[in-house]
Scaffold this motif. Sequence first.
Motif, mmCIF file in Angstrom:
data_model
loop_
_atom_site.group_PDB
_atom_site.id
_atom_site.type_symbol
_atom_site.label_atom_id
_atom_site.label_comp_id
_atom_site.label_asym_id
_atom_site.label_seq_id
_atom_site.Cartn_x
_atom_site.Cartn_y
_atom_site.Cartn_z
ATOM 1 N N VAL A 97 0.793 -1.255 -0.062
ATOM 2 C CA VAL A 97 -0.167 -0.046 -0.038
ATOM 3 C C VAL A 97 0.904 1.220 0.108
ATOM 4 N N ALA A 98 0.519 2.122 -0.853
ATOM 5 C CA ALA A 98 1.384 3.498 -0.925
ATOM 6 C C ALA A 98 0.277 4.400 -0.536
ATOM 7 N N ILE A 99 0.616 5.768 -0.371
ATOM 8 C CA ILE A 99 -0.421 6.793 -0.448
ATOM 9 C C ILE A 99 0.295 8.165 -1.051
ATOM 10 N N GLN A 100 -0.660 8.687 -1.551
ATOM 11 C CA GLN A 100 -0.289 9.878 -2.294
ATOM 12 C C GLN A 100 -0.553 11.109 -1.211
ATOM 13 N N LEU A 101 0.719 11.885 -0.940
ATOM 14 C CA LEU A 101 0.499 13.082 -0.160
ATOM 15 C C LEU A 101 0.390 14.569 -1.063
ATOM 16 N N GLY A 102 -0.332 14.962 -0.834
ATOM 17 C CA GLY A 102 -0.706 16.284 -1.722
ATOM 18 C C GLY A 102 -1.213 17.585 -1.082
ATOM 19 N N HIS A 103 -1.288 18.662 -1.652
ATOM 20 C CA HIS A 103 -1.586 20.034 -1.181
ATOM 21 C C HIS A 103 -2.443 20.651 -2.481
ATOM 22 N N ALA A 104 -3.574 21.174 -2.322
ATOM 23 C CA ALA A 104 -4.513 21.392 -3.446
ATOM 24 C C ALA A 104 -4.073 22.938 -3.972
ATOM 25 N N GLY A 105 -3.476 23.602 -2.972
ATOM 26 C CA GLY A 105 -3.200 24.812 -3.403
ATOM 27 C C GLY A 105 -4.326 25.707 -3.783
ATOM 28 N N ARG A 106 -4.162 26.322 -5.122
ATOM 29 C CA ARG A 106 -5.351 27.370 -5.298
ATOM 30 C C ARG A 106 -6.591 26.740 -5.758
ATOM 31 N N LYS A 107 -6.529 25.187 -5.907
ATOM 32 C CA LYS A 107 -7.587 24.622 -6.169
ATOM 33 C C LYS A 107 -8.330 24.006 -5.023
ATOM 34 N N ALA A 108 -8.187 24.391 -3.952
ATOM 35 C CA ALA A 108 -8.537 23.800 -2.615
ATOM 36 C C ALA A 108 -9.950 24.644 -2.396
ATOM 37 N N SER A 109 -10.787 24.392 -1.444
ATOM 38 C CA SER A 109 -12.043 25.006 -0.806
ATOM 39 C C SER A 109 -12.920 24.787 -2.019
ATOM 40 N N SER A 110 -12.875 23.406 -2.424
ATOM 41 C CA SER A 110 -14.032 23.412 -3.481
ATOM 42 C C SER A 110 -15.174 22.372 -3.049
ATOM 43 N N GLN A 111 -16.322 22.356 -3.764
ATOM 44 C CA GLN A 111 -17.351 21.432 -3.618
ATOM 45 C C GLN A 111 -17.021 19.935 -3.991
ATOM 46 N N ASP A 115 -21.676 17.829 -6.023
ATOM 47 C CA ASP A 115 -22.413 18.782 -5.625
ATOM 48 C C ASP A 115 -21.862 19.972 -6.476
ATOM 49 N N GLY A 116 -21.104 19.635 -7.638
ATOM 50 C CA GLY A 116 -20.743 20.717 -8.699
ATOM 51 C C GLY A 116 -19.200 21.129 -8.869
ATOM 52 N N GLY A 117 -18.392 20.685 -7.470
ATOM 53 C CA GLY A 117 -17.022 21.052 -7.704
ATOM 54 C C GLY A 117 -16.798 22.505 -7.772
ATOM 55 N N GLN A 118 -17.410 23.457 -7.514
ATOM 56 C CA GLN A 118 -17.177 24.832 -7.557
ATOM 57 C C GLN A 118 -16.422 25.321 -6.272
ATOM 58 N N LEU A 119 -15.713 26.453 -6.409
ATOM 59 C CA LEU A 119 -15.135 27.015 -5.483
ATOM 60 C C LEU A 119 -16.234 27.376 -4.317
ATOM 61 N N ILE A 120 -15.816 27.093 -3.116
ATOM 62 C CA ILE A 120 -16.961 27.555 -1.999
ATOM 63 C C ILE A 120 -16.506 28.974 -1.593
ATOM 64 N N ALA A 136 -5.982 33.296 -9.999
ATOM 65 C CA ALA A 136 -6.970 32.401 -9.693
ATOM 66 C C ALA A 136 -6.910 31.240 -10.579
ATOM 67 N N HIS A 137 -7.417 30.013 -10.171
ATOM 68 C CA HIS A 137 -7.552 28.760 -11.433
ATOM 69 C C HIS A 137 -8.474 29.188 -12.233
ATOM 70 N N ALA A 138 -9.399 29.832 -12.113
ATOM 71 C CA ALA A 138 -10.384 30.166 -13.131
ATOM 72 C C ALA A 138 -11.047 31.534 -13.258
ATOM 73 N N GLN A 139 -11.313 31.945 -14.332
ATOM 74 C CA GLN A 139 -11.782 33.444 -14.237
ATOM 75 C C GLN A 139 -13.131 33.609 -13.141
#
Length: 370
Positions: A97-111, A115-120, A136-139
């Motif tokens: 078993v492996a694990i992927q360690l990450g940080h979302a950065g500017r794509k964090a705080s999303s639904q 539920d749509g996946g949009q920025l909360i 910003a990731h998106a306009q």
Amino acid sequence: MSALFSPLSLGSLQLKNRIIIAPMCQYSADAGNATDWHTVHLGGLALSGAGLLIIEATAVEEIGRISPGDLGLWSDENEAALATVLTTLRKYSAMPVAIQLGHAGRKASSQVPWDGGQLIPLEDGGWQMVAPSAIAHAQGERPPLALDSEGLARVKAAFVNAAKRAHRLGIDAIELHAAHGYLLHQFLSPLSNQRTDQYGGSIENRMRFPLEVFDAVRSAVPEKMAVGIRISATDWVDGGLTIEQSKQFTLLLQERGCDFVHVSSGGISPLQQIPVGPGYQVHLAQELKQHCKLPIIAVGLITEAQQAEEIIVAGKADAIAIARGILYDPHWPWHAAAKLGASVEAPRQYWRSQPRDQKNLFGETKIGQR
């Protein structure tokens, strides 16, 4: 002898075959804590006969979650919850078993996606994102805060802390997430990194922070614990990260003792133009494999056994990873072994399911009947 079902070494980690279950976010954690869903989900995959199971993207700090439902490994509570899941897995499966360690950065705080996946919005429970630059990731989305020196040190320490927790949990390998538009990828791409200090500008500078994180994690865990990385080899956007720049990155990782590179693409910009089709990312893995000596994992619409076999036989990659395909068919490795005339490990409780015309599919099994 099937090439797909031949053994493979990722550093000191020995795999019985070259089928890897790619990390797949489940968005089903509670404050970063694994839940019963993870026991059911990962437990099923651990019985699939694959060579390696990689746990989904796991946030190294709370604000590094993609969504409120992301798995985390920043606290004692997170560690204890994941330990419960792993204890159950190990009762019934010897799969590494492996694990992927990450940080979302500017794509964090999303639904979550369903539920749509949009920025909360902040007023609805969202949180302030961080990134290399305040872009910003998106306009129309709120911009992230650009990480200062203190923030960079905090993030690096969070990766190290999570890596140490993963080692305490007895996890066999770590995959750093530097793909799909998340924080480490954001440093690599000129589309998201427009810093003017030593971490921005040239590709040498843009690689600096991801390499610092890799070095810190590699030093924080024993050499016998495999440490690799997942990258987006190209952004599929003009002016973005290119395969040539990814080759430079891969060679520097090789010098630092990286044990494998998992090759994906895209995710940094909504403007990406990806020519999706069967095996659409395999050529990227092949280019990197020809450029370095590291084990290379290919992923991306690899859905058929013969297709996977040919990738390995042709030397395009050293292993293949499947994600959505194994959610759809949790016994994909069994079916691939049957088609390729190979054998695969299966739990003894399932031995009686072996088809009559595949007598050695599960090896030399002996089943009595009453």
